[in-house]
Design an enzyme around this catalytic site. Structure first.
Site, PDB file in Angstrom:
ATOM      1  N   CYS A 187       0.843  -1.189   0.000  1.00 11.88           N
ATOM      2  CA  CYS A 187       0.000   0.000   0.000  1.00 11.88           C
ATOM      3  C   CYS A 187       0.883   1.244   0.000  1.00 11.88           C
ATOM      4  O   CYS A 187       2.104   1.163   0.106  1.00 11.88           O
ATOM      5  CB  CYS A 187      -0.936   0.022   1.215  1.00 11.88           C
ATOM      6  SG  CYS A 187      -0.064   0.205   2.784  1.00 11.88           S
ATOM      7  N   CYS A 226       3.283   1.668   2.783  1.00 13.39           N
ATOM      8  CA  CYS A 226       4.535   0.918   2.638  1.00 13.39           C
ATOM      9  C   CYS A 226       5.560   1.724   1.838  1.00 13.39           C
ATOM     10  O   CYS A 226       6.727   1.832   2.231  1.00 13.39           O
ATOM     11  CB  CYS A 226       4.274  -0.417   1.945  1.00 13.39           C
ATOM     12  SG  CYS A 226       3.160  -1.518   2.822  1.00 13.39           S
ATOM     13  N   ASP A 283       8.804  25.130 -33.731  1.00 13.30           N
ATOM     14  CA  ASP A 283       9.932  25.514 -34.577  1.00 13.30           C
ATOM     15  C   ASP A 283       9.553  25.209 -36.027  1.00 13.30           C
ATOM     16  O   ASP A 283       8.819  24.254 -36.283  1.00 13.30           O
ATOM     17  CB  ASP A 283      11.170  24.724 -34.168  1.00 13.30           C
ATOM     18  CG  ASP A 283      12.352  25.007 -35.067  1.00 13.30           C
ATOM     19  OD1 ASP A 283      12.708  26.185 -35.207  1.00 13.30           O
ATOM     20  OD2 ASP A 283      12.893  24.048 -35.631  1.00 13.30           O
ATOM     21  N   ASP A 324      13.559  20.365 -32.974  1.00 17.15           N
ATOM     22  CA  ASP A 324      14.314  19.159 -33.336  1.00 17.15           C
ATOM     23  C   ASP A 324      15.821  19.353 -33.388  1.00 17.15           C
ATOM     24  O   ASP A 324      16.562  18.390 -33.543  1.00 17.15           O
ATOM     25  CB  ASP A 324      13.854  18.645 -34.701  1.00 17.15           C
ATOM     26  CG  ASP A 324      14.403  19.483 -35.845  1.00 17.15           C
ATOM     27  OD1 ASP A 324      14.461  20.716 -35.691  1.00 17.15           O
ATOM     28  OD2 ASP A 324      14.784  18.909 -36.875  1.00 17.15           O
ATOM     29  N   ASP A 378      17.586  24.312 -30.733  1.00  9.91           N
ATOM     30  CA  ASP A 378      16.304  24.356 -30.030  1.00  9.91           C
ATOM     31  C   ASP A 378      16.440  23.945 -28.569  1.00  9.91           C
ATOM     32  O   ASP A 378      15.512  24.141 -27.778  1.00  9.91           O
ATOM     33  CB  ASP A 378      15.287  23.414 -30.699  1.00  9.91           C
ATOM     34  CG  ASP A 378      14.948  23.843 -32.115  1.00  9.91           C
ATOM     35  OD1 ASP A 378      14.878  25.057 -32.351  1.00  9.91           O
ATOM     36  OD2 ASP A 378      14.756  22.964 -32.970  1.00  9.91           O
TER      37      ASP A 378
END
Length: 732
Positions: A18, A21, A426, A625, A629
């Site tokens: 749980c 724990c 971009d 990409d 960037d």
């Protein structure tokens, strides 16, 4: 894995049931000197710890976890070893459940016959039948509760053990000294409650374990993609070797229908390769010499040979697996609510159960009824559903994303995606294909257009910029000789310059020529016409005089316009960010259906552009990409890297989109929204379940067996609701 003086280790932790724990493990490990962070995943049974190796070590961390009452293991097991351990644990649990069922059924039947053998003999028979269930089937529950007690803490086992011991202990006392509890000629005992509670708890844990394993199905699928062996060329002969023995530089043979074992580059032959399970791209991709292949993908037709470039943990597949594991083991900010509640939950429940016990005793109902209420409150309050509500949904959501080429790096990122209101795209390589071509060449009077292209290609021969590569490709198609240059200098965001045959050449945009006081003359009109047609004009100047202008066009990706329309339909503001001139940028934006454009932005200023949007109160997702960037991806609230981009961009981003298609941005947003909706549903149900049923149990309206059943159903329903994310459709 390390970061400066800090290292990170991952341990498998068995015995957690749980959220109490998992919090216990976190609390105990954080007490160690040098430990700076702990994240425990309850469904994955994993703990990720950041620590200073100068102050502590893995052995000390394992000891702390063991002293907290749980079993730490190194996660360096093979899938086969992991399955073997899981099957062993399942066998033990199944054996305990079978024993519980075998004895609980006659206990329940006998308990319904109050006059059978007289209550004295009947109760002694029930005691004997309950002993195997109590001491064998529930032994691990009592062990967990005892370990928690020794550490002066509580967990789910504490509630169950206290309730079961109360029911069993009362019954034993009533059996030995029946005269103390005679009511209307009978002695009421609750052996059937203790036995059936244990049986239902074990049934729930088995169902929960089975359902939870399904939440990590995506990881197992990804791991299963990699073949066990590979065919490599050794001493001129094809030899089959274990995948672990493949080294960088090995020449690997792939036959039709076979899996590609590691990452590499095709050197001979050609084929079509199914990359769908790694990239989410449904159509097979043609592979020819010089093109990359990804380990784990499937060769559809033809055979080829490739040179291994990445092996072991460095392959794309293993990188994806690790990213998904990290995401599934991480916590979303929304999980903190459950953590805070759980830290107080078990002690409060024990207090409520004790108050209910006292209230029923003071009302004159006797120990029998009061104990029954006490047990019901404890059993019905177990916080399993609360602990499973968030991590199971994150596991299934990130797994579903990975199967469709969307790698979300953390629970925090998954939660953050659904809050964004602005998407910055971009242009080059994101909205567009990233492979521009030369569309026009306008030479100044007295200048030969072929000579203009040859000189421009000579300057750009070593360039990695898409525009430079387009100029070089155009010169190659026309068989124009490219010369060596001297004193090459890249002018970031503006162009480049170099010396060719003693001539100083300058390539760049109009702002560069203005800065150098070079008159563009009649070519200005040509450049404006190119910009109006969404083509980038690149001026070429020699020794301070303009030679001509070259038009470069980078076409939109086929799905860009549709994706932008979908983003806008979702209520998001879409912004295009580019270094192109305002006019060129506007033309591309119009084709894509984008209204807001930020143009003429140098690479190092992209992060500033994102920061300005954030200053306006916008929550920004940046999609890009390239290396340039990366700062903007890091600055954005959520960074999304197109998978075909550079490693730097991918490592910086919160989300990696393996498909080179911004349609994946839409899919990531939809998945995030659906996952967060599921988490909120789970938390709502878990809270309402306890808020409503604890008072009901305190009023004596629920017996312990029904309380056990309700607890089991709450756990299974939360996991089942999370599993619905596996059927999430990305094509909507």
């Amino acid at each position: 894995m390390s970061n400066g003086s800090t290292q990170q280790c991952t341990l498998r932790v068995e015995g957690m049931h749980c959220v109490s724990c998992s919090r216990r493990v976190e609390t105990e490990v954080l007490k160690l000197p040098g430990v700076s962070g702990v994240s425990v995943s309850l469904p994955m049974h994993e703990a990720r710890i950041e620590y200073d190796p100068a102050k502590t070590d893995v052995a000390a961390i394992k000891k702390a976890i063991a002293e907290a009452g749980y079993q730490p293991f190194d996660p360096s097991l093979s899938p086969e070893e992991e399955d073997a351990r899981r099957r062993k644990a399942d066998r033990i649990l199944r054996r305990k459940l079978i024993v519980a069922v075998i004895f609980s059924v006659p206990i329940a039947v006998i308990s319904m016959g109050d006059l059978l053998l007289g209550y004295g003999w009947r109760n002694w028979l029930l005691l004997v039948l309950t002993l195997p269930v109590f001491f064998f089937s529930a032994s691990h529950i009592f062990a967990g509760a005892w370990k928690a007690f020794k550490k002066r803490t509580t967990n789910m086992d504490t509630l169950i053990a206290t309730g079961v011991i109360a029911a069993f202990g009362f019954s034993v006392v009533a059996t030995i000294w029946p005269n103390l509890f005679v009511q209307a000629g009978h002695v009421h005992v609750y052996y059937e409650a203790a036995a059936v509670i244990i049986t239902l708890i074990l049934t729930g844990r088995m169902l929960e374990a089975r359902a939870t394993r399904q939440t990590s199905e995506a990881i197992r699928k990804l791991i299963g993609l990699q073949p066990r062996t590979a065919t490599v060329i050794r001493d001129g002969a094809a030899v089959e070797v274990p995948i672990e023995q493949v080294a960088v530089g090995d020449r690997v043979v792939v036959r039709p229908g076979g899996k590609i074992p590691v990452d590499g580059e095709v050197v001979q032959g050609s084929s079509f390769v199914d990359e769908s399970m790694v990239t989410g791209e449904p159509m097979p991709v043609e592979k020819r010499p010089g093109q990359p292949v990804i380990g784990g993908t499937i060769n559809k037709s033809g055979s080829f040979e490739f040179t291994a470039t990445k092996v072991g943990p460095d392959t794309v597949l293993q990188h994806i697996v690790q990213l998904v594991r990290n995401a599934q083991a991480s916590k979303a900010p929304i999980a903190r609510l459950a953590d805070v509640v759980s830290s107080y939950f078990v002690p409060v429940v024990i207090a409520v159960a004790t108050l209910a016990l006292c209230a029923w005793l003071l009302a004159g109902y006797g120990w029998a009824m009061a104990s029954l209420v006490f047990v019901s409150v404890l059993i019905i309050s177990c916080p399993c559903a609360l602990g499973l509500a968030t991590p199971t949904a994150i596991m299934v959501g990130t797994g579903a994303g990975a199967e469709h080429g969307i790698l979300i790096k953390s629970g925090a990122a998954l939660e953050g995606i659904q809050r964004i209101n602005t998407v910055v795209l971009d242009k080059t390589g994101t909205l567009t294909s990233g492979k521009p071509v030369v569309t026009a060449i306008h030479a100044a009077p007295g200048v030969d257009s072929a000579e203009l292209l040859r000189l421009a290609a000579s300057v750009e021969a070593g360039s990695e910029h898409p525009i430079g590569e387009a100029i070089v490709r155009e010169a190659q198609t026309k068989n124009l000789p490219v010369q060596n240059v001297q004193d090459f200098r890249a002018l970031e965001g503006q162009g480049a310059e170099a010396t060719v045959d003693g001539q100083r050449l300058l390539l760049g945009n109009s702002s560069l020529l203005r800065e150098r006081n070079i008159d563009t003359g009649p070519l200005s009109a040509e450049a404006e016409a190119l910009s109006a047609a969404a083509q980038t004009p690149v001026f070429v100047a020699r020794d301070g005089k303009v030679m001509g202008v070259i038009g470069i066009s980078d076409t939109l990706r086929p799905t860009s316009r549709q994706a932008v329309a979908q983003l806008r339909a979702m209520g998001l503001d879409v912004v295009m960010l580019t270094g192109d001139s305002e006019r060129t940028a506007r033309a591309i934006a119009q084709q894509a259906g984008i209204e807001h454009v930020i143009a003429d932005v140098l690479p190092e200023r992209k992060a500033d552009a994102v920061k300005q949007l954030q200053a306006q109160g916008k929550i920004v997702a940046m999609v890009g990409d390239g290396i340039n960037d990366a700062p903007a991806l890091a600055q954005a609230d959520i960074g999304m890297a197109i998978g075909s981009g550079t490693d730097v961009a991918i490592e910086t981003a919160d989300v990696t989109l393996l498909r080179s298609d911004i349609q994946s941005v839409v899919h990531a947003l939809l998945l995030s929204r659906r996952t967060m909706r599921t988490i909120k549903q789970n938390l709502f149900f878990a809270f309402v379940y306890n808020v409503v049923l604890i008072p009901v149990a305190s009023l004596g309206l629920v017996n312990p067996m029904l309380a056990s059943l309700a607890m089991v159903l709450s756990d299974v329903s939360v996991v089942g609701n999370s599993l619905r994310l596996r059927t999430f459709r990305f094509d909507r």
